[in-house]
Write a protein that holds these residues in place. Structure first.
Motif, PDB file in Angstrom:
ATOM      1  N   THR A   2       0.805  -1.227   0.000  1.00 55.29           N
ATOM      2  CA  THR A   2       0.000   0.000   0.000  1.00 55.29           C
ATOM      3  C   THR A   2       0.838   1.277   0.000  1.00 55.29           C
ATOM      4  O   THR A   2       0.316   2.349  -0.275  1.00 55.29           O
ATOM      5  CB  THR A   2      -0.906   0.030   1.243  1.00 55.29           C
ATOM      6  N   GLY A   3       2.122   1.149   0.358  1.00 64.30           N
ATOM      7  CA  GLY A   3       2.948   2.338   0.488  1.00 64.30           C
ATOM      8  C   GLY A   3       2.721   3.068   1.795  1.00 64.30           C
ATOM      9  O   GLY A   3       3.328   4.109   2.063  1.00 64.30           O
ATOM     10  N   ARG A   4       1.849   2.515   2.636  1.00 63.24           N
ATOM     11  CA  ARG A   4       1.539   3.128   3.927  1.00 63.24           C
ATOM     12  C   ARG A   4       2.789   3.104   4.812  1.00 63.24           C
ATOM     13  O   ARG A   4       3.472   2.090   4.877  1.00 63.24           O
ATOM     14  CB  ARG A   4       0.405   2.339   4.583  1.00 63.24           C
ATOM     15  N   PRO A   5       3.091   4.199   5.506  1.00 65.30           N
ATOM     16  CA  PRO A   5       4.296   4.219   6.333  1.00 65.30           C
ATOM     17  C   PRO A   5       4.192   3.279   7.531  1.00 65.30           C
ATOM     18  O   PRO A   5       3.103   2.817   7.888  1.00 65.30           O
ATOM     19  CB  PRO A   5       4.384   5.675   6.791  1.00 65.30           C
ATOM     20  N   ALA A   6       5.332   2.988   8.132  1.00 60.05           N
ATOM     21  CA  ALA A   6       5.359   2.169   9.347  1.00 60.05           C
ATOM     22  C   ALA A   6       4.396   2.756  10.369  1.00 60.05           C
ATOM     23  O   ALA A   6       4.271   3.983  10.485  1.00 60.05           O
ATOM     24  CB  ALA A   6       6.772   2.140   9.912  1.00 60.05           C
ATOM     25  N   TRP A   7       3.711   1.894  11.120  1.00 60.86           N
ATOM     26  CA  TRP A   7       2.681   2.421  12.030  1.00 60.86           C
ATOM     27  C   TRP A   7       3.201   2.708  13.439  1.00 60.86           C
ATOM     28  O   TRP A   7       2.522   3.374  14.209  1.00 60.86           O
ATOM     29  CB  TRP A   7       1.476   1.476  12.088  1.00 60.86           C
ATOM     30  N   TRP A   8       4.422   2.255  13.799  1.00 62.90           N
ATOM     31  CA  TRP A   8       4.934   2.558  15.138  1.00 62.90           C
ATOM     32  C   TRP A   8       6.410   2.959  15.100  1.00 62.90           C
ATOM     33  O   TRP A   8       7.216   2.467  15.884  1.00 62.90           O
ATOM     34  CB  TRP A   8       4.734   1.357  16.068  1.00 62.90           C
ATOM     35  N   PRO A   9       6.776   3.867  14.221  1.00 59.22           N
ATOM     36  CA  PRO A   9       8.195   4.213  14.082  1.00 59.22           C
ATOM     37  C   PRO A   9       8.770   4.949  15.289  1.00 59.22           C
ATOM     38  O   PRO A   9       9.983   4.980  15.472  1.00 59.22           O
ATOM     39  CB  PRO A   9       8.213   5.097  12.825  1.00 59.22           C
TER      40      PRO A   9
END
Length: 380
Positions: free
Chosen positions: A73-80
Motif C-alpha cells: 500500500t505504500g503506507r508508512p510504518a505504524w509505530w516508528p
C-alpha cells in the motif's frame, strides 16, 4: 532452524512462513486450520543465545509492517516512534518480530485466503479468537527457533494478545507490556464494533460475504465501520471539536475525513477480515476460563509486566488498565501500572508522548538488564 513442516516464502514484498497440512492450527472451537500461512516481518538480529526476541502484536487495523513501509500500500510504518534504531524497542539491540494476525488481510490465512476450490474462503473461514491468533504466533516463534521471548508488547487488540500470551505460555515471555487494552472487551466497544459490522453487511456489495466472486467490495460499509472505530479512538474533547467543526461547515457532516488514510484503509483491508477480527475482540474475556477470576489467568508465571493507559482513552479507559494490573499483582507478578496524561485519546500510543516513551524505555532497559542483555546496540 525452521520446522520441517514450515517453509519461508516471499512474494510481492510480503514474507510468509507456510505450514503444511502436517502442522495444523487447532482452534478454540475444535476446528483446525491447515495448511496455515503466517505473514511476518523482522527487524534487527537474533543474538547468539536467542534471548533478545521481541514480539509486537498489532492492533485491529494495522499489520506486520510496524517499523517499515508497507510494500503493498505504500503506507508508512505504524509505530516508528517506538520500534527502530535508537527507539524504545531498539532494533540495534533486539530482533523484533511482528506477524499479521490469523484472519488478517495482509498475507496470513483468513477469509481472503483461497480455499480448496481456489475461491476466497469468505464466511467459510471458521470463527477465531484472540487465543487462536496467539497460537498461530506461537507456531511462528517456535519455527523460527526461539524458545523464549524477551518481550511481548501490544496495544488495543495487540494488548489483548500480549495478555493471552503470558497466560497461555507463562514461561515463554520474560517481560510483557500492555498498552491501552483490557482483559475483557467492554459493552461500549462491543456496541461500536457491532454497528461497524452491521454497516459492512448492509452494504449491497457485501453479497453475503462473497463480494470477491462478484468483483466488488463493500467499500461504503467498511468506510462507515472504519469511521466509527476512529471516532471512538478520539478523546472526548476531540469528538466535541469535530462535532463543532461539522456544525459550522455543514449541518450533519461529521468530519468524514477522520483519519487521513481512510480511503486507503478501505482498499487495503479485507471487509470480512474486519468482521472476523472485531468479533474476536468482542469475545475476549481472559478471566472467563479461570473461574471468572482474572488473577487466576496469570498464576504460575514469572513475567515482568508494565501496563499503560491514557487518561483520555474512553475505549480502553485507565480503569481497564488498573483491573489488569490488580489481577497481575494478585497473582504475584512483578507489575507496574502507568497512567499517561494525554489529550489524544486511544490512539495516543501512536503519537508523540514523551512520558510514555521515556517510561517504556526505562521498563525495557530494566528488564533487559535483568535478562542479562546489553544496554547498548550490537551487544548480547
Amino acid at each position: 532452524m525452521i520446522h520441517a513442516a514450515a517453509k519461508i516464502q516471499a512474494a510481492g514484498g510480503v514474507r510468509t512462513l507456510a505450514f503444511d497440512a502436517s502442522a495444523p492450527l487447532q482452534l478454540a472451537n475444535g476446528e483446525h486450520v491447515a495448511p496455515l500461512t503466517v505473514a511476518f516481518e523482522t527487524y534487527g538480529a537474533l543474538n547468539t543465545d536467542r534471548t533478545n526476541a521481541v514480539l509486537v502484536c498489532h492492533a485491529l487495523t494495522t499489520d506486520q509492517f510496524v517499523a517499515s513501509p508497507n510494500p503493498i500500500t505504500g503506507r508508512p510504518a505504524w509505530w516508528p516512534r517506538i520500534v527502530g534504531p535508537g527507539r524504545p524497542i531498539d532494533t540495534n539491540r533486539f530482533i523484533v518480530i511482528c506477524a499479521n494476525v490469523l484472519g488478517g488481510s495482509m498475507g496470513t490465512t483468513g477469509p481472503a485466503t483461497l480455499g480448496p476450490d481456489h475461491q476466497p474462503n469468505g464466511l467459510r473461514f471458521p470463527p477465531i479468537t484472540i487465543a487462536d491468533m496467539v497460537r498461530a504466533q506461537s507456531m511462528l516463534i517456535e519455527a523460527l527457533g526461539i524458545e523464549s521471548l524477551f518481550l511481548v508488547i501490544g496495544a488495543g487488540m495487540g494488548g489483548m494478545q500480549a495478555l493471552n500470551w503470558v497466560s497461555a505460555y507463562p514461561k515463554r515471555a520474560f517481560a510483557c507490556v500492555t498498552v491501552a487494552a483490557a482483559a475483557r472487551q467492554s459493552a461500549t466497544n462491543i456496541a461500536i464494533s457491532e454497528l461497524g459490522r452491521q454497516a459492512v453487511m448492509a452494504d449491497p456489495d457485501w453479497r453475503g460475504g462473497g463480494y470477491t466472486a462478484h468483483g466488488v467490495r463493500p467499500s461504503k460499509g467498511l468506510a462507515v465501520a472504519r469511521m466509527a472505530a476512529q471516532v471512538a479512538s478520539l478523546s472526548e474533547q476531540g469528538v466535541r471539536s469535530r462535532i463543532e467543526d461539522a456544525r459550522q461547515r455543514e449541518r450533519f457532516k461529521f468530519d468524514a475525513d477522520v483519519g487521513t488514510h481512510g480511503a486507503i484503509f478501505v482498499e487495503r483491508f479485507d471487509a470480512n477480515s474486519y468482521l472476523y477480527l472485531s468479533r474476536a475482540m468482542d469475545g475476549f474475556d481472559l478471566g472467563a476460563d479461570f473461574g471468572g477470576r482474572l488473577a487466576n489467568a496469570f498464576q504460575g508465571g514469572s513475567t515482568r509486566h508494565a501496563v499503560f493507559s491514557f487518561s483520555s482513552d474512553w475505549r480502553f479507559p485507565p480503569a481497564d488498565g488498573r483491573t489488569v494490573a490488580r489481577a497481575l499483582i494478585a497473582a504475584g507478578a512483578d507489575t507496574s501500572f502507568v497512567e499517561i496524561d494525554s489529550e489524544k485519546g486511544h490512539d495516543a500510543y501512536l503519537h508523540e508522548e514523551p512520558e510514555f516513551e521515556a517510561t517504556l524505555t526505562g521498563f525495557i532497559d530494566s528488564a533487559a538488564s535483568a535478562r542479562g542483555l546489553s544496554l547498548q546496540g550490537g551487544g548480547a
